[in-house]
Design an enzyme around this catalytic site. Structure first.
Site, short mmCIF file in Angstrom:
data_model
loop_
_atom_site.label_atom_id
_atom_site.label_comp_id
_atom_site.label_asym_id
_atom_site.label_seq_id
_atom_site.Cartn_x
_atom_site.Cartn_y
_atom_site.Cartn_z
N HIS A 193 0.93 -1.17 0.17
CA HIS A 193 -0.02 0.05 0.06
C HIS A 193 0.88 1.27 0.02
O HIS A 193 1.87 1.21 0.52
CB HIS A 193 -0.86 0.15 1.36
CG HIS A 193 -1.74 -0.99 1.16
ND1 HIS A 193 -3.02 -1.14 0.34
CD2 HIS A 193 -1.89 -2.10 1.94
CE1 HIS A 193 -3.70 -2.00 0.54
NE2 HIS A 193 -3.25 -2.82 1.53
N CYS B 20 -6.60 -26.94 -9.91
CA CYS B 20 -7.32 -28.17 -9.19
C CYS B 20 -6.79 -28.09 -7.78
O CYS B 20 -7.40 -29.32 -7.13
CB CYS B 20 -6.43 -29.39 -10.10
SG CYS B 20 -5.05 -30.14 -9.50
N CYS C 132 -1.69 -33.24 -8.12
CA CYS C 132 -0.48 -33.34 -7.69
C CYS C 132 -0.36 -33.69 -6.12
O CYS C 132 0.64 -34.14 -5.60
CB CYS C 132 0.33 -31.97 -8.08
SG CYS C 132 -0.25 -30.69 -6.95
#
Lengths: 421, 527
Positions: B71, B481, B486
């Site tokens: 920011h 996914c 994995c």
């Protein structure tokens, strides 16, 4: 050194679709077919599907997934198809250039004359359906649970709540039960089961696993590992009725909430995707919008039966061979339009209406005693009665140009379902 | 696979918890971005720094689950320490990340003005056309002047036409806006890990899985830190314990502030749809409900787009849940800005817990009750942006307490980066595969993460010992996914590299096992 290979056809994915497509292309006379698979073995998801029910159409008997796959794996073994295992395709261009990588060859550049996409599908996750709650271990998709249990020999949990009554969800409910785990129940947001009727009977009823229709999971409890889930009834708009919410202790939430065709490569190649199927728009030879790139199996649309996957792959394999051997020039296509109570139809277009074509479609809502119909410009080409049609079960209809009275040029084909007498 | 198994170095699981040092010049409590930034700055002057982290990894709380924005200070109240350190920290960022090999982009943010930007009740007494004209012509200048007053430079007014040209998917209802060029994007957990590793390279020790149980104070002076693994003798303690900073201060008898938990939920979307916006976009909303800077649509540095965060007060400092109301709030609030937003592309929802004090300001400085006890507390957002300035300030305080003021000659300015497969050219990939075949073995299909990267993460300077820790370092499992494909492979690699059975692999440390047992084990229990 980077290698460049130039096969006649490259098939991406060696699950049921890729295996059958590669074989079909070889059988149609191609001598140089390459089959690329990212996993360590052939067969895709089938080796982990140890339940039976595969092959009732193709083999006329009920086989297990590994048995079904083995038939094609043996065939590939006897053919001279060039198999690349453990090889990941990274890129595909509209010019049919494939970039792949593996540990043995490094980066491979593959420039085939035709490509067949057979990447299959992946599972929808908890986040895609926005289930609120924590993110602990123990939230698992059905296919991942199946892999752990049937391939790796690992049990993800001992007390399981299942969301979604798709076929894999119900099959895994039975699988968990057979492993000695407690399945607290299967919850389904729709008011009807998401999978085949035979699975409701054989996987749930036979094992006294309760199926709660019109229910959903409203919260996942547990910071590190699932401790419980909250479930509630849903109204007609699938909004949970919070006053019915109740907490069910469990250590695992398994999800079977839909499959999504895996089309990242298709998008890279700029292939047109049908929003209704989430797969490529294909013609009667399973050729996509990009010339020379074909697609088959669950990458096109999630089929309910592996037999249909095989059939679509055989069409794609033959189509790709025809493309390589004879070349192909597509005329302005005939549109295939979903009519009454039809959600979508594959193929979406017909480039050459020169043979009998199998149309696979899904209905929008269950309906009893119906006639499914294929018509060309108002002329009925074929119709078939059915006792019952349901959204989870694909409907197949065949029609060919021979039925056309005067053999005129067709501009539009409509597939619809109407009330039978 | 067997061959690869032999190639990799096997290590015992518990070796990853470093032996606790007997003493240290400075002990930093908390391995978040603030603690690690302080530790890294300290190592420029002294190598004798210990960081204590109770979780299994650094950046395992708010530093892993925030909106990843550096920011500018636009959202902070003038005159607060927070506003001062935010503006200063933002300016320091480019130098702060130098040598860390962490991607940082300063590509600014649009603050857009829409018909719902102002919601003062008295506005209804003024003709609508007049309000709109004022919002179109005057309000952007008011914002620019407001920012300048806080020392924020480079703010520009942007007309509606230009906004819609640069952001074609933005709602046509947009009235006008300003551009703040100071805003930056970074991966907060990659930054924290890099800072921790850079500190370690320069002599610091980061002790994971080490919880502080007490602070030894004698004669009003810090003498040591008591942990669940033993005691470290020290005269200087930095309290950077985030949400638990008040509890740590109380242990030392240096209390004086209370941290209340405020969670913020964020939705993450598939990188495939990242092109719906080209810049970070925030909508001006005044008066703001609650203590949030309002959030926005934020393309993360790694690709996926983030929407959020919410700001909800919670009792439990561990409440990282996302509620249905929060999801609805995020979609309602931000999808207004992009009407065509494909909300079905959501891939993840996560929550971080902010650590504000009652005064809503940072508490930084030496305790007036306990000598040697330095607070770096109340570090809610914008702590990520303020981290360089907080670290600088804390360093100054510690130097006042006797830490060397001379820069070390042997300070290594570089924390080496590791190759990231997905960002390499094909030629670079080829070269790596030739050196190590594991570079050719893609494990995560969604994010293209190779086995080599996962092994590197597991054997990194701050080792990844859980599935989530591997994910934070490599992005394996962070794609669409969410680890469905994995997950099994990553668990197997973790088990192999850590030399543990796969049933002992966890998602995020103790209590989060991925499996209950091996096949057939449950059947034995039944009998």
């Amino acid at each position: 050194m980077r290698q460049t290979r130039q096969p006649e056809v490259a098939v991406i994915g060696a699950g049921p679709a890729g295996l059958a497509a590669a074989l079909a292309a070889a059988q149609a006379g191609l001598g140089d077919v390459m089959l690329i698979e990212r996993d360590l073995e052939l067969g895709g998801i089938l080796p982990q599907c140890i339940h039976d029910g595969f092959g009732s159409i193709v083999f006329k008997e009920a086989l297990t997934g590994p048995e079904y796959a083995q038939y094609f794996i043996d065939m590939v073994g006897r053919s001279n198809i060039d198999v690349l295992l453990d090889t990941m395709v990274l890129d595909l261009t509209a010019e049919r250039k494939i970039t792949a990588i593996n540990s043995r060859d490094g980066v491979l550049e593959i420039e085939p004359k035709a490509v067949i996409l057979a990447m299959g599908c992946r599972e929808r996750t908890r986040h895609q359906i926005l289930i609120p709650g924590f993110r602990p271990a123990g939230v698992i998709t059905a296919g991942a649970a199946q892999r752990y249990m049937n391939i790796e020999g690992l049990i993800p949990g001992r007390s399981v709540v299942i969301l979604g009554s798709g076929d894999i969800g119900m099959i895994m409910a039975r699988r968990f039960t057979l492993e000695g785990a407690q399945v607290e129940g299967v919850y389904e947001a729709m008011d009807h089961p998401g999978g085949l009727t035979r699975n409701v009977v054989q996987c749930l009823q036979d094992y006294e696993i309760p199926l709660h229709l019109s229910h959903t999971v409203t919260f996942i409890h547990g910071r590190k590992r699932v401790e419980a889930v909250s479930v509630a009834e849903v109204d007609a708009d699938f909004e949970p009725k919070m006053e019915t919410e109740r907490r069910i202790p469990c250590d695992t939430l398994m999800l079977s909430v839909g499959l999504i065709p895996e089309n990242e490569l298709s998008r890279k190649a700029g292939i047109e995707i049908d929003p209704a199927t989430s797969g490529p728009v294909v013609d009667e030879r399973m050729e996509t919008s990009v010339p020379g790139i074909f697609a088959c199996g669950n990458v096109v649309n999630v089929y309910d039966l592996v037999d249909y996957v095989t059939q679509s792959a055989e069409v794609a394999g033959a189509g790709a061979a025809e493309y390589v051997l004879q070349g192909r020039k597509r005329e302005a296509p005939i549109r295939v339009v979903p009519g009454r109570n039809v959600k979508y139809v594959v193929p979406q277009i017909i480039s050459d209406f020169d043979r009998d074509i199998s149309f696979y479609f899904r209905v929008e809502h269950p309906e009893k005693a119906v006639v499914t119909r294929v018509s060309a410009d108002g002329e009925v080409l074929s119709q078939k009665k059915a006792k019952m049609v349901r959204p989870p079960e694909m409907v197949k209809a065949k029609a060919g140009p021979d039925a056309l009275k005067d053999g005129h040029k067709v501009s539009e084909i409509i597939v619809d379902v109407n009330a039978g007498e | 696979m067997q061959q690869m198994e032999q190639q990799s170095i096997k290590r015992k699981h518990d070796e990853f918890s470093l032996p606790l040092p007997a003493s240290a010049e400075v002990v930093v409590i908390g391995g978040g971005v603030v603690g690690c930034a302080i530790a890294r700055e300290l190592t420029r002057f002294t190598p004798d720094v210990v960081v204590l982290e109770k979780e299994n990894d650094v950046a395992d709380a708010a530093s892993k689950a925030n909106n990843a924005m550096v920011h500018s200070g636009m959202g902070e109240k003038k005159g607060t320490l927070k506003a001062h350190l935010n503006v200063r920290g933002n300016r320091m960022y480019d130098r702060f990340v130098e040598g860390l090999n962490v991607e940082f982009k300063r590509d600014g943010m649009f603050i857009v003005i829409t018909p719902r930007s102002l919601s003062f009740p008295w506005l209804r007494w003024i003709p609508a056309w007049l309000v709109r004209q004022w919002m179109r012509v005057c309000l952007p200048w008011v914002l620019v002047a407001y920012g300048r007053g806080k020392g924020i430079k480079g703010l520009k007014r942007v007309r509606r036409k230009k906004l819609l040209r640069l952001e074609p998917n933005l709602t046509p209802e947009v009235i006008s806006g300003i551009y703040d060029p100071n805003y930056g994007r970074i991966s907060p957990y990659k930054l924290t890990i890099a800072l921790a590793e850079h500190a370690v390279i320069n002599g610091a020790r980061v002790c994971l899985n080490t919880e502080v149980m007490g602070v030894r104070v004698e004669d009003g002076e810090v003498r040591g830190v008591i942990t669940d693994r033993g005691e470290i003798a020290t005269k200087r303690v930095v309290n950077a314990a985030g949400c638990f900073a008040d509890e740590v201060a109380r242990m030392a008898g240096a209390d004086g502030f209370r941290i209340h938990a405020r969670k913020g939920a964020t939705l993450l979307f598939d990188k495939e749809i990242s092109t719906v916006v080209n810049h970070t976009i925030s909508e001006l909303r005044v008066p703001l409900a609650g203590h949030s800077k309002g959030g926005g649509l934020m393309p993360t540095i790694d690709g996926p787009l983030q929407l959020g965060p919410t700001a909800i007060e919670v009792e439990d400092k561990y409440d990282t849940s996302v509620s249905r109301e929060e999801i609805d709030w995020i979609l309602d609030r931000f999808l207004y800005l992009i009407p065509t937003f494909p909300k079905s592309s959501v891939i993840c929802a996560f929550t971080g817990v902010r650590a504000p004090t009652e005064q809503e300001d940072f508490v930084i400085g030496v305790s007036d009750k306990v000598k040697g006890f330095v607070n770096a507390a109340g570090t809610q957002s914008p702590a990520l942006a303020s981290a360089p300035a907080i670290a600088e300030m804390v360093l100054g305080v510690l130097q006042g307490l006797g830490v060397s003021r001379t820069l070390r000659e042997d300070f290594d300015p570089v924390r080496p980066g590791k190759p990231v497969f997905s960002k390499l050219s094909d030629a670079e990939r080829q070269k790596l595969v030739e050196e190590d075949p594991r570079w050719g073995h893609v494990i995560c299909r969604c994010e293209y993460v190779t086995e080599a990267e996962i092994v590197n993460a597991i054997h990194g300077i701050i080792p990844a010992t859980t599935v989530d820790a591997v994910k934070r370092r490599t992005r394996a499992g962070m794609g669409r996914c969410q680890g469905g494909f994995c997950g099994p492979r990553v668990s197997a690699i973790l088990a192999r590299e850590l030399g543990i059975p796969v049933t002992q692999v966890t998602k995020d440390g103790e209590g989060s096992p991925l499996f209950c047992c091996e096949s057939k084990d449950l059947l034995k229990e039944v009998v």
